[in-house]
Design an enzyme around this catalytic site. Structure first.
Site, PDB file in Angstrom:
ATOM      1  N   CYS A  14      14.534   0.549  -0.636  1.00  0.00           N
ATOM      2  CA  CYS A  14      13.370   0.914  -0.726  1.00  0.00           C
ATOM      3  C   CYS A  14      12.316  -0.081  -0.351  1.00  0.00           C
ATOM      4  O   CYS A  14      11.685  -0.743  -1.131  1.00  0.00           O
ATOM      5  CB  CYS A  14      13.026   1.575  -1.977  1.00  0.00           C
ATOM      6  SG  CYS A  14      14.136   3.205  -2.419  1.00  0.00           S
ATOM      7  N   ALA A  15      12.066  -0.267   0.915  1.00  0.00           N
ATOM      8  CA  ALA A  15      11.771  -1.768   1.344  1.00  0.00           C
ATOM      9  C   ALA A  15      10.076  -1.705   1.659  1.00  0.00           C
ATOM     10  O   ALA A  15       9.593  -2.755   1.512  1.00  0.00           O
ATOM     11  CB  ALA A  15      12.366  -2.156   2.498  1.00  0.00           C
TER      12      ALA A  15
ATOM     13  N   PRO B  54       6.050  -1.851   1.128  1.00  0.00           N
ATOM     14  CA  PRO B  54       5.421  -2.390   2.409  1.00  0.00           C
ATOM     15  C   PRO B  54       6.059  -3.706   2.782  1.00  0.00           C
ATOM     16  O   PRO B  54       5.782  -4.424   3.844  1.00  0.00           O
ATOM     17  CB  PRO B  54       3.987  -2.786   1.969  1.00  0.00           C
ATOM     18  CG  PRO B  54       3.859  -2.742   0.787  1.00  0.00           C
ATOM     19  CD  PRO B  54       5.191  -1.808   0.114  1.00  0.00           C
TER      20      PRO B  54
ATOM     21  N   ASP C 246      13.293   2.861   4.513  1.00  0.00           N
ATOM     22  CA  ASP C 246      12.149   3.588   3.621  1.00  0.00           C
ATOM     23  C   ASP C 246      11.942   4.999   4.378  1.00  0.00           C
ATOM     24  O   ASP C 246      11.999   5.287   5.317  1.00  0.00           O
ATOM     25  CB  ASP C 246      10.834   2.956   3.623  1.00  0.00           C
ATOM     26  CG  ASP C 246       9.992   3.117   2.427  1.00  0.00           C
ATOM     27  OD1 ASP C 246       9.884   2.164   1.502  1.00  0.00           O
ATOM     28  OD2 ASP C 246       9.548   4.236   2.435  1.00  0.00           O
TER      29      ASP C 246
ATOM     30  N   ARG D 273       4.129   4.073   5.539  1.00  0.00           N
ATOM     31  CA  ARG D 273       4.406   2.740   4.799  1.00  0.00           C
ATOM     32  C   ARG D 273       5.454   2.037   5.637  1.00  0.00           C
ATOM     33  O   ARG D 273       5.105   0.652   5.478  1.00  0.00           O
ATOM     34  CB  ARG D 273       5.088   2.997   3.345  1.00  0.00           C
ATOM     35  CG  ARG D 273       4.264   3.583   2.342  1.00  0.00           C
ATOM     36  CD  ARG D 273       4.812   3.939   1.043  1.00  0.00           C
ATOM     37  NE  ARG D 273       5.581   3.066   0.317  1.00  0.00           N
ATOM     38  CZ  ARG D 273       4.673   2.361  -0.802  1.00  0.00           C
ATOM     39  NH1 ARG D 273       3.624   2.774  -0.762  1.00  0.00           N
ATOM     40  NH2 ARG D 273       5.179   1.218  -1.303  1.00  0.00           N
TER      41      ARG D 273
ATOM     42  N   ASP E 240      14.416  -1.258  -5.208  1.00  0.00           N
ATOM     43  CA  ASP E 240      13.072  -1.450  -5.942  1.00  0.00           C
ATOM     44  C   ASP E 240      12.342  -0.080  -5.802  1.00  0.00           C
ATOM     45  O   ASP E 240      11.692   0.083  -4.950  1.00  0.00           O
ATOM     46  CB  ASP E 240      12.315  -2.391  -5.108  1.00  0.00           C
ATOM     47  CG  ASP E 240      10.921  -2.855  -5.863  1.00  0.00           C
ATOM     48  OD1 ASP E 240      10.799  -2.835  -7.095  1.00  0.00           O
ATOM     49  OD2 ASP E 240       9.844  -2.780  -4.944  1.00  0.00           O
TER      50      ASP E 240
ATOM     51  N   CYS F 287       8.097  -1.367 -11.318  1.00  0.00           N
ATOM     52  CA  CYS F 287       7.213  -1.917 -11.979  1.00  0.00           C
ATOM     53  C   CYS F 287       6.660  -0.864 -12.943  1.00  0.00           C
ATOM     54  O   CYS F 287       5.412  -0.368 -13.200  1.00  0.00           O
ATOM     55  CB  CYS F 287       5.946  -2.186 -10.889  1.00  0.00           C
ATOM     56  SG  CYS F 287       5.517  -0.759  -9.872  1.00  0.00           S
TER      57      CYS F 287
HETATM   58  N1  SAM Z   1      10.247  -3.194  -2.293  1.00  0.00           N
HETATM   59  C1  SAM Z   1       8.832  -2.876  -1.733  1.00  0.00           C
HETATM   60  C2  SAM Z   1       7.961  -4.234  -1.734  1.00  0.00           C
HETATM   61  O1  SAM Z   1       8.455  -4.970  -2.529  1.00  0.00           O
HETATM   62  O2  SAM Z   1       7.073  -4.294  -0.855  1.00  0.00           O
HETATM   63  C3  SAM Z   1       8.120  -1.780  -2.615  1.00  0.00           C
HETATM   64  C4  SAM Z   1       8.725  -0.557  -2.659  1.00  0.00           C
HETATM   65  S1  SAM Z   1       8.039   0.886  -3.484  1.00  0.00           S
HETATM   66  C5  SAM Z   1       7.846   0.439  -5.101  1.00  0.00           C
HETATM   67  C6  SAM Z   1       9.131   2.100  -3.301  1.00  0.00           C
HETATM   68  C7  SAM Z   1       9.245   2.598  -1.958  1.00  0.00           C
HETATM   69  O3  SAM Z   1      10.563   3.532  -2.011  1.00  0.00           O
HETATM   70  C8  SAM Z   1       8.211   3.226  -1.278  1.00  0.00           C
HETATM   71  O4  SAM Z   1       7.820   2.978  -0.216  1.00  0.00           O
HETATM   72  C9  SAM Z   1       8.793   4.760  -1.313  1.00  0.00           C
HETATM   73  O5  SAM Z   1       8.032   5.474   0.206  1.00  0.00           O
HETATM   74  C10 SAM Z   1      10.482   4.361  -1.116  1.00  0.00           C
HETATM   75  N2  SAM Z   1      11.135   5.585  -1.089  1.00  0.00           N
HETATM   76  C11 SAM Z   1      11.241   6.580  -1.727  1.00  0.00           C
HETATM   77  N3  SAM Z   1      12.412   7.443  -1.837  1.00  0.00           N
HETATM   78  C12 SAM Z   1      13.128   6.726  -0.993  1.00  0.00           C
HETATM   79  C13 SAM Z   1      14.187   7.088  -0.401  1.00  0.00           C
HETATM   80  N4  SAM Z   1      15.100   8.187  -0.853  1.00  0.00           N
HETATM   81  N5  SAM Z   1      14.958   6.282   0.561  1.00  0.00           N
HETATM   82  C14 SAM Z   1      14.327   5.194   1.048  1.00  0.00           C
HETATM   83  N6  SAM Z   1      13.065   4.686   0.460  1.00  0.00           N
HETATM   84  C15 SAM Z   1      12.439   5.808  -0.429  1.00  0.00           C
END
Ligand code: SAM
Length: 313
Positions: free
Chosen positions: A113-114, A116, A137, A142, A184, A239
């Site tokens: 879940c990468a 930004p 992602d 994003r 994450d 978080c």
């Molecule tokens: N790891 C990132 C960073 O350090 O910059 C922050 C990640 S943020 C907490 C969670 C992310 O998970 C969001 O960008 C969201 O779009 C993505 N997300 C949610 N469901 C997902 C899925 N099923 N597969 C991939 N990404 C997903």
């Protein structure tokens, strides 16, 4: 009920992007720009040292290499080092997952879940841009932001994948050899200090249903990460301050994978540990504004049992 209004202003954390500049060279440039470097604090006195920093002063972080700390509110958006991607503004707690996962140069990695992309870029620094990161992602906007941020940071070993991590097939030959996964996932965000202020009222509180549905997704994603056939380590982070998204998810995943994975005791000098809700919980770390001068955060590191010398047959 476990949310406490934060009275703490967080330091400005600056991660030196070692893909573009060494820590020494960044410190030199910051000094040339009029900042002064104070003595590196120990893990015991870092909180008091950071609280005593004067405007323009900075120190090196005792836990995370390449992390610098400035007084709260220090502005960097017009700074040349920031504009060129040589420094990245990233909260200390959010540097823990990549630091403990520690993928070496040449590793094959999934960032599940990468966007930004701060943790992708941190891992890329550790890998010296050698190897490969599949960065998933689900959100195209994003991911577009991530594309420009990682470009600015000089990340060239990451392949951005638009789609759900849950839909990628662990048996796909592309992922054979993946040894490190950073997970994450989306969470309630209840640990973000600027949000803690308004979460104390009824209106801002998170419903049980919302927490349950987040936790379900988090466990599904963690289960998926642990199912990759060659995986050695999986870092799980949120978080969130809620145990439903943290210790409970980790405990459930451990139980499902009994005999296959254990938790590694990460950052042994970090005093703030996972809440004692199951036997290995103290191997995880928590972070909070009050105790650690970071956003509220949680990190667990799963390690394949075949990595542990004492359980090898
Ligand atoms: N790891 C990132 C960073 O350090 O910059 C922050 C990640 S943020 C907490 C969670 C992310 O998970 C969001 O960008 C969201 O779009 C993505 N997300 C949610 N469901 C997902 C899925 N099923 N597969 C991939 N990404 C997903």
């Amino acid at each position: 009920p476990d949310i406490v209004k934060s009275q703490v202003s967080l330091p400005r954390y600056v991660r030196v992007n070692t893909l573009k500049i060494t820590v020494e060279a960044a410190i030199k440039k910051l000094k040339q720009a009029g900042c002064s470097l104070a003595d590196k604090p120990s893990v015991e006195n870092f909180a008091s040292t950071v609280s005593a920093l004067e405007p323009g002063q900075f120190v090196q972080d005792p836990h995370i290499p390449a992390l610098l700390m400035f007084p709260p509110g220090t502005g960097f958006h017009d700074n040349q080092l920031y504009k060129s991607g040589e420094i990245i503004l990233q909260d200390k707690a959010s540097c823990i997952p990549a630091h403990v996962l520690a993928p070496p140069p040449g590793a094959l990695v999934i960032d599940a879940c990468a966007a930004p992309g701060n943790k992708t870029s941190h891992m890329t620094s550790l890998m010296q841009n050698k190897g490969k990161i599949f960065a998933f992602d689900i959100d195209s906007k994003r991911l577009a932001t991530m594309r420009s941020l990682t470009r600015r940071a000089g990340v060239s070993c990451a392949q951005l994948v638009h789609g759900s991590f849950l839909d990628c097939d662990p048996g796909d030959p592309r992922y054979s050899g993946v040894e490190y996964v950073l997970l994450d996932p989306s969470c309630s965000g209840s640990g973000i200090a600027s949000r803690l202020d308004h979460l104390t009222d009824e209106e801002g509180s998170i419903s049980t249903e919302r927490l349950e549905s987040l936790a379900q997704f988090q466990l599904a994603a963690l289960r998926h990460a642990l199912s990759f056939p060659t995986v050695r380590r999986v870092a799980y982070s949120t978080c969130s301050v809620h145990r439903q998204e943290n210790e409970d998810v980790v405990q459930a995943a451990l139980q499902e994978n009994e005999g296959k994975y254990h938790l590694q005791h990460i950052l042994p000098t970090w005093r703030h540990r996972g809440t004692n809700t199951f036997p290995q919980a103290d191997r995880c770390v928590r972070a909070s504004p009050e105790q650690d001068l970071t956003n509220g955060f949680f990190v667990a590191l799963f390690e394949n049992n075949s990595e542990r010398v004492d359980v090898k047959e």
